[in-house]
Design a protein around this motif. Structure first.
Motif, PDB file in Angstrom:
ATOM      1  N   LEU A  40     -80.424  -4.177 -12.258  1.00  0.00           N
ATOM      2  CA  LEU A  40     -81.227  -4.371 -13.555  1.00  0.00           C
ATOM      3  C   LEU A  40     -80.702  -5.480 -14.471  1.00  0.00           C
ATOM      4  O   LEU A  40     -81.246  -5.994 -15.211  1.00  0.00           O
ATOM      5  N   LYS A  41     -79.173  -5.736 -14.207  1.00  0.00           N
ATOM      6  CA  LYS A  41     -78.676  -6.805 -14.911  1.00  0.00           C
ATOM      7  C   LYS A  41     -79.495  -8.248 -14.422  1.00  0.00           C
ATOM      8  O   LYS A  41     -79.241  -9.069 -15.592  1.00  0.00           O
ATOM      9  N   ARG A  42     -79.997  -8.377 -13.484  1.00  0.00           N
ATOM     10  CA  ARG A  42     -80.821  -9.699 -12.949  1.00  0.00           C
ATOM     11  C   ARG A  42     -82.255  -9.550 -13.337  1.00  0.00           C
ATOM     12  O   ARG A  42     -83.030 -10.465 -12.984  1.00  0.00           O
ATOM     13  N   ALA A  43     -82.867  -8.556 -13.834  1.00  0.00           N
ATOM     14  CA  ALA A  43     -84.127  -8.080 -14.087  1.00  0.00           C
ATOM     15  C   ALA A  43     -84.470  -8.792 -15.411  1.00  0.00           C
ATOM     16  O   ALA A  43     -83.772  -8.105 -16.420  1.00  0.00           O
ATOM     17  N   ASP A  44     -85.598  -9.511 -15.680  1.00  0.00           N
ATOM     18  CA  ASP A  44     -86.095 -10.012 -16.766  1.00  0.00           C
ATOM     19  C   ASP A  44     -87.091  -8.754 -17.272  1.00  0.00           C
ATOM     20  O   ASP A  44     -87.451  -8.656 -18.623  1.00  0.00           O
ATOM     21  N   ALA A  45     -87.680  -8.079 -16.483  1.00  0.00           N
ATOM     22  CA  ALA A  45     -88.738  -7.079 -17.043  1.00  0.00           C
ATOM     23  C   ALA A  45     -88.759  -5.819 -15.924  1.00  0.00           C
ATOM     24  O   ALA A  45     -88.271  -6.278 -14.692  1.00  0.00           O
ATOM     25  N   CYS A  46     -88.923  -5.064 -16.245  1.00  0.00           N
ATOM     26  CA  CYS A  46     -89.243  -3.822 -14.940  1.00  0.00           C
ATOM     27  C   CYS A  46     -90.464  -3.495 -15.038  1.00  0.00           C
ATOM     28  O   CYS A  46     -91.297  -3.421 -16.330  1.00  0.00           O
ATOM     29  N   ILE A  47     -91.415  -3.096 -14.169  1.00  0.00           N
ATOM     30  CA  ILE A  47     -92.546  -2.335 -14.152  1.00  0.00           C
ATOM     31  C   ILE A  47     -92.638  -1.298 -13.430  1.00  0.00           C
ATOM     32  O   ILE A  47     -92.267  -1.141 -12.271  1.00  0.00           O
ATOM     33  N   LEU A  48     -93.069  -0.152 -14.267  1.00  0.00           N
ATOM     34  CA  LEU A  48     -93.028   1.452 -13.518  1.00  0.00           C
ATOM     35  C   LEU A  48     -94.502   1.328 -13.191  1.00  0.00           C
ATOM     36  O   LEU A  48     -95.687   1.570 -14.190  1.00  0.00           O
ATOM     37  N   LEU A  49     -94.591   2.294 -11.956  1.00  0.00           N
ATOM     38  CA  LEU A  49     -95.955   2.718 -11.364  1.00  0.00           C
ATOM     39  C   LEU A  49     -95.936   4.256 -11.502  1.00  0.00           C
ATOM     40  O   LEU A  49     -95.077   4.710 -11.134  1.00  0.00           O
ATOM     41  N   GLY A  50     -97.193   4.581 -12.028  1.00  0.00           N
ATOM     42  CA  GLY A  50     -97.506   5.956 -11.725  1.00  0.00           C
ATOM     43  C   GLY A  50     -97.521   7.040 -13.055  1.00  0.00           C
ATOM     44  O   GLY A  50     -97.083   8.137 -12.610  1.00  0.00           O
ATOM     45  N   ILE A  51     -96.991   6.279 -14.044  1.00  0.00           N
ATOM     46  CA  ILE A  51     -96.301   7.064 -15.504  1.00  0.00           C
ATOM     47  C   ILE A  51     -97.776   7.165 -16.225  1.00  0.00           C
ATOM     48  O   ILE A  51     -98.312   6.058 -16.519  1.00  0.00           O
TER      49      ILE A  51
END
Length: 331
Positions: free
Chosen positions: A183-194
């Motif tokens: 997560l330190k290297r992630a510019d954004a997260c994409i959550l699927l199925g919520i």
């Protein structure tokens, strides 16, 4: 051949004790590789669509959806992928009329339907080939843990239902690396199925507990034009094949029998005989995923129904604005 996903990866049973030292070694070697590698910097923006779990989390549909946004923003996106399961090392431009999954893997054949797609074991060489081929932006399908190519934007795709499994690193669990490191290297997260706001907020808080403070976007994988008449025998060789069965049943399909296979599985003649026998036994039709269909022998492919899925953003304006802002800073 990759074996099936171990039950303890996503269950309550503890992993075998002998796997814990191997997981420690896997994690340390991966971190050392990233620390010692000097990445290649390309001349066009590179966007990585990755995850921190083994197997499928929805990266390919996300990559396709991002390519559509980039096209609308005036970029000419090219895909770049390793071509898992294929024998060609590349760089090679995917030509669906000439290449099969045994040469380039299954996912590149799906990606190439939407934009030019390059297969390359060495990602930096693949990026150079894409640039020379006219790419205005490069979308990496997977490669989040690969340090050989500099990424201007990195997205982590998370299947909300599967989450991080038992929280252990491979082979003790499904993780390619610990969440707090990835997560330190992630510019954004994409959550699927919520689907509901309470669950969205729960995930935001969960990510914050790992120290993550960047944007979170939400999306769903939507079956395209599902229509079912009669009974079906389903089968899938993906990361979590039972999810395909659940999708079929949610869409109203009568699933008489279901056969799970390992991810990227190359179907053999014996498998086809087994599937056809089950279909005759239940007086049913065969149905599978688009990704599995490209791995079927041509003689049977046309007689097997597929259920295509496409990504639907819950807030497409938000992800579009984010991409536009970030890409303006790289140009």
């Amino acid at each position: 051949m990759m074996r099936k996903t171990p039950a303890f990866w996503y269950g309550t049973a503890a992993p075998p004790p002998g796997l814990k030292p191997l997981a420690w070694l896997y994690d340390r070697l991966s971190r050392l590789r990233r620390a010692l590698t000097s990445p290649h910097h390309g001349t066009v923006p590179v966007l990585c669509i990755g995850n921190i779990t083994m197997g499928g989390s929805g990266k390919t549909p996300v990559a396709i959806a991002v390519s559509h946004i980039l096209h609308d923003l005036g970029f000419l996106p090219h895909f770049l992928t390793r071509g898992y399961g294929g024998r060609l090392k590349g760089p090679v431009l995917v030509k669906p009329a000439q290449h099969g999954f045994r040469e380039i893997g299954d996912e590149p054949l799906l990606l190439a339907r939407h934009a030019p797609c390059w297969v390359a074991r060495k990602r930096a060489a693949g990026a150079v080939a894409a640039e020379e081929g006219g790419a205005g932006a490069i979308i990496m399908d997977d490669g989040f843990q690969n340090p050989s190519l500099h990424k201007n934007l990195s997205f982590l795709v998370i299947d909300a239902a599967a989450g991080f499994g038992n929280g252990a690193v491979f082979p003790a669990g499904p993780l390619r690396e610990l969440p707090q490191n990835g997560l330190k290297r992630a510019d954004a997260c994409i959550l699927l199925g919520i689907k509901d706001e309470n669950s969205r907020e729960d995930w935001r808080q969960k990510l914050q507990q790992y120290g993550y403070q960047n944007p979170v976007f939400f999306a769903d994988l939507q079956p395209q034009n599902p229509s079912f008449d009669g009974a079906f025998v389903g089968f899938a060789g993906i990361g979590l094949p039972q999810k395909f069965r659940e999708t079929l049943e949610t869409c109203g399909a009568d699933v008489a029998e279901f056969f799970p296979f390992p991810d990227h599985y190359a179907y053999r003649r014996e498998d086809i005989k087994t599937l056809l026998a089950a279909a005759r036994r239940h007086n049913a039709a065969l149905i599978t995923t688009e990704k599995d269909a490209v791995r079927l022998p041509a003689k049977i492919r046309e007689s097997v129904k597929t259920l295509p899925v496409a990504l639907q953003w819950q807030d497409e304006q938000a992800i579009t604005a984010f991409l536009k802002s970030k890409l303006q800073k790289t140009s």
